[in-house]
Design a protein around this motif. Structure first.
Motif, short mmCIF file in Angstrom:
data_model
loop_
_atom_site.label_atom_id
_atom_site.label_comp_id
_atom_site.label_asym_id
_atom_site.label_seq_id
_atom_site.Cartn_x
_atom_site.Cartn_y
_atom_site.Cartn_z
N TYR A 43 -7.16 0.95 7.39
CA TYR A 43 -7.42 0.79 5.96
C TYR A 43 -8.78 1.36 5.55
CZ TYR A 43 -3.13 -1.81 5.15
OH TYR A 43 -1.81 -2.16 5.02
N ARG A 44 -9.77 1.26 6.43
CA ARG A 44 -11.06 1.87 6.08
C ARG A 44 -10.91 3.40 5.97
NH1 ARG A 44 -14.64 -2.09 5.69
NH2 ARG A 44 -14.48 -3.87 7.12
N PHE B 295 0.81 -1.23 0.00
CA PHE B 295 0.00 0.00 0.00
C PHE B 295 0.84 1.29 0.00
CE2 PHE B 295 -3.44 -2.93 1.35
CZ PHE B 295 -4.34 -2.62 0.32
N GLY B 296 2.17 1.15 0.02
CA GLY B 296 3.03 2.33 -0.16
C GLY B 296 3.01 2.76 -1.62
N PHE C 210 -6.79 -1.02 -3.36
CA PHE C 210 -7.61 -1.82 -2.44
C PHE C 210 -8.48 -2.82 -3.21
CE2 PHE C 210 -6.49 1.32 0.82
CZ PHE C 210 -6.30 0.47 1.90
N GLU C 211 -8.94 -2.42 -4.39
CA GLU C 211 -9.76 -3.34 -5.18
C GLU C 211 -8.92 -4.53 -5.65
OE1 GLU C 211 -12.19 -2.77 -9.15
OE2 GLU C 211 -12.68 -1.24 -7.65
N ALA D 18 -13.42 -3.33 -2.99
CA ALA D 18 -12.43 -3.02 -1.96
C ALA D 18 -13.03 -3.24 -0.57
CB ALA D 18 -12.00 -1.57 -2.12
N LYS D 19 -14.28 -2.82 -0.42
CA LYS D 19 -14.92 -2.95 0.91
C LYS D 19 -15.06 -4.42 1.31
CE LYS D 19 -19.00 -2.02 3.57
NZ LYS D 19 -19.00 -3.44 3.92
N GLU D 20 -15.46 -5.24 0.34
CA GLU D 20 -15.58 -6.68 0.64
C GLU D 20 -14.23 -7.28 1.01
OE1 GLU D 20 -19.27 -8.24 -2.15
OE2 GLU D 20 -17.34 -7.83 -3.09
N GLY D 21 -13.18 -6.76 0.39
CA GLY D 21 -11.82 -7.24 0.71
C GLY D 21 -11.48 -6.94 2.16
N LEU D 22 -11.82 -5.74 2.61
CA LEU D 22 -11.52 -5.39 4.01
C LEU D 22 -12.41 -6.17 4.98
CD1 LEU D 22 -10.75 -1.56 3.81
CD2 LEU D 22 -9.19 -3.50 3.82
N ASP D 23 -13.65 -6.45 4.55
CA ASP D 23 -14.52 -7.31 5.39
C ASP D 23 -13.87 -8.69 5.53
OD1 ASP D 23 -16.35 -5.28 5.53
OD2 ASP D 23 -17.73 -6.13 4.04
#
Ligand code: NZQ
Ligand code: ZN
Length: 395
Positions: A293-294, A204-205, A304-305, A317-322
């Motif tokens: 991350y959120r 993520f850098g 993120f996607e 992306a949101k589902e990934g963080l879930d």
């Protein structure tokens, strides 16, 4: 790709015969007097100490012991070790333990060859050691990848700072997955999450598009997640432990970082949380990282996607963080600060101090402010729960 220079001088011995192979083959380069550094005694209970001592004696070494290196090693402990290394004219330091023992040993090694105080020299003078007592690492708990680099994380208790300090790069590392079989289960998962965290923080850098280092980081994340899930099914799965041991090494040997910048803001927050609470490193990250991350998701939506698709097979992306949070729960890692082992009661006031003393990283998706870090930490705290982890008042 940005400009870079990469070399890798650590001899890695991996597998069930690796301890014997390493100590026999490296013996001639180790000199006569070895300082054996270790932690609170797990190596005496699981037989690793006996195996190491037998090989050192067979190779005719004089052994000086330095033990009691605590998790989140302190600056005072490192100074004590450096004094012993000097007094005993040690030729080589053999660190036997997890990241804490390895880290402390790197700084003991460098400090023993310096007149200056290493903390002041690095933090104030921005000068770094150029020599140290040669050293090797026998890894007994994997996750940090400390054996693969010259960085150490040391807690200066008086200053209330837990920070990266540069020390000596080990000349060899012993990675025997069997040695990890006695590691407490909570530490197995916290170590594995630390590995995942290192790959995520690197990915993520900032980097150019289609950078191969991104691809390698994603591969390490996929493999780490796959093997964490195997351990959820069977924590004694030696194949999974073995895969994770190499994931851990790969994530911190510098290969993911070539030609790009890294983030590591979650680590900065966790390190300061550690300075104030002495919490477990991987567990602190498991609480902080999803919330962080959120917060930064809108700043790097495409990354993120891609992370969601490739690591968790999710569309958004949101589902990934879930899915990241689901993994943390499945591994029984903590999800709130209240669940961390802490030597201080975690209050909003304490979190304000943690936030205000956290380093702000310039090369993440976005540079945070101290106020945002405070907001993130407050989101990690369940204020409805009474803190029952205050160990400070207990004997
Ligand atoms: O002290 P002993 O008795 O050995 O017990 C340890 C300790 O209680 C136990 N353990 C280790 N091997 C064992 C075992 N117990 C039974 N059987 C075995 N085979 O495990 C406990 C945790 O050990 P520790 O070394 O503290 O854990 P870890 O490897 O997670 O290291 C954490 C430290 O590394 C730093 C962290 O900040 C923290 O201070 N990090 C170092 C990094 C680096 N140099 O590259 C990168 C990381 O991001 C991290 O910050
Ligand atoms: Zn880490």
């Amino acid at each position: 790709m940005q400009n870079f220079r990469y070399s890798y001088p650590v001899n890695v011995y991996f597998g069930s015969e690796s301890l014997k192979q390493a100590l026999d083959q490296e013996s001639a380069k180790m000199g006569d007097t070895i300082m054996l550094t270790y932690g609170g005694g797990s190596i005496k209970r699981n037989g690793i100490y006996d195996a190491v001592m037998k090989l050192l004696k067979k190779n005719g070494k004089r052994v000086v012991e330095f033990n009691g290196i605590m998790s989140n090693p302190t600056y005072a402990k490192v100074q004590e070790g450096a004094k012993l290394a000097k007094d005993e004219n040690v030729d080589f330091i053999l660190a036997v333990g997890g990241g804490s023992v390895s880290d402390a040993s790197k700084i003991i090694s460098a400090q023993a060859r310096l007149d200056a105080d290493i903390w002041t020299m690095e933090m104030v003078g921005h000068k770094f050691p150029t020599e140290g007592i040669p050293m090797g690492v026998v890894v007994t708990a994997s996750g940090t990848g400390s054996e693969m680099n010259n960085g150490a994380v040391i807690t200066h208790e008086d200053k209330k700072i837990k920070a990266g300090v540069l020390g000596t790069l080990p000349s060899f590392a012993v990675l025997n997955p069997e040695f990890t079989m006695t590691v407490p289960h909570s530490q197995v998962f916290s170590g594995a999450f630390d590995t995942l965290s290192h790959a995520m923080e690197t990915y993520f850098g900032q980097s150019d598009q289609d950078n191969v280092s991104d691809d390698v980081a994603l591969a390490i994340m996929c493999n780490t997640v796959k093997n964490m899930r195997r351990l959820v099914e069977n924590v004694d799965d030696i194949q999974a432990r073995s895969n994770l041991m190499w994931d851990s090494a790969m994530a911190e040997n510098g290969i993911l970082k070539v030609g790009r910048k890294t983030d590591f803001e979650a680590h900065q927050i966790e390190h300061q949380l550690g300075a104030y609470t002495d919490c477990n490193h991987g567990q602190g990250l498991a609480v902080i990282q999803p919330v962080y991350y959120r917060h930064i998701l809108p700043d790097a939506p495409e990354k993120f996607e891609r992370f969601a698709k490739e690591v968790f097979d999710k569309e958004t992306a949101k589902e990934g963080l879930d899915a990241l949070e689901d993994l943390i729960q499945a591994c029984h890692l903590p999800t709130k600060l209240n669940e961390l082992r802490s030597n201080a009661t975690i209050t909003p006031e304490l979190l304000r101090q943690v936030a205000d003393s956290t380093n702000l990283i310039q090369t993440g998706p976005r540079k945070l402010t101290h106020d945002e870090i405070y907001d993130i930490l407050m989101e990690c705290l369940d204020e409805s729960l009474e803190d029952n982890h205050d160990l400070s008042s207990k004997p």
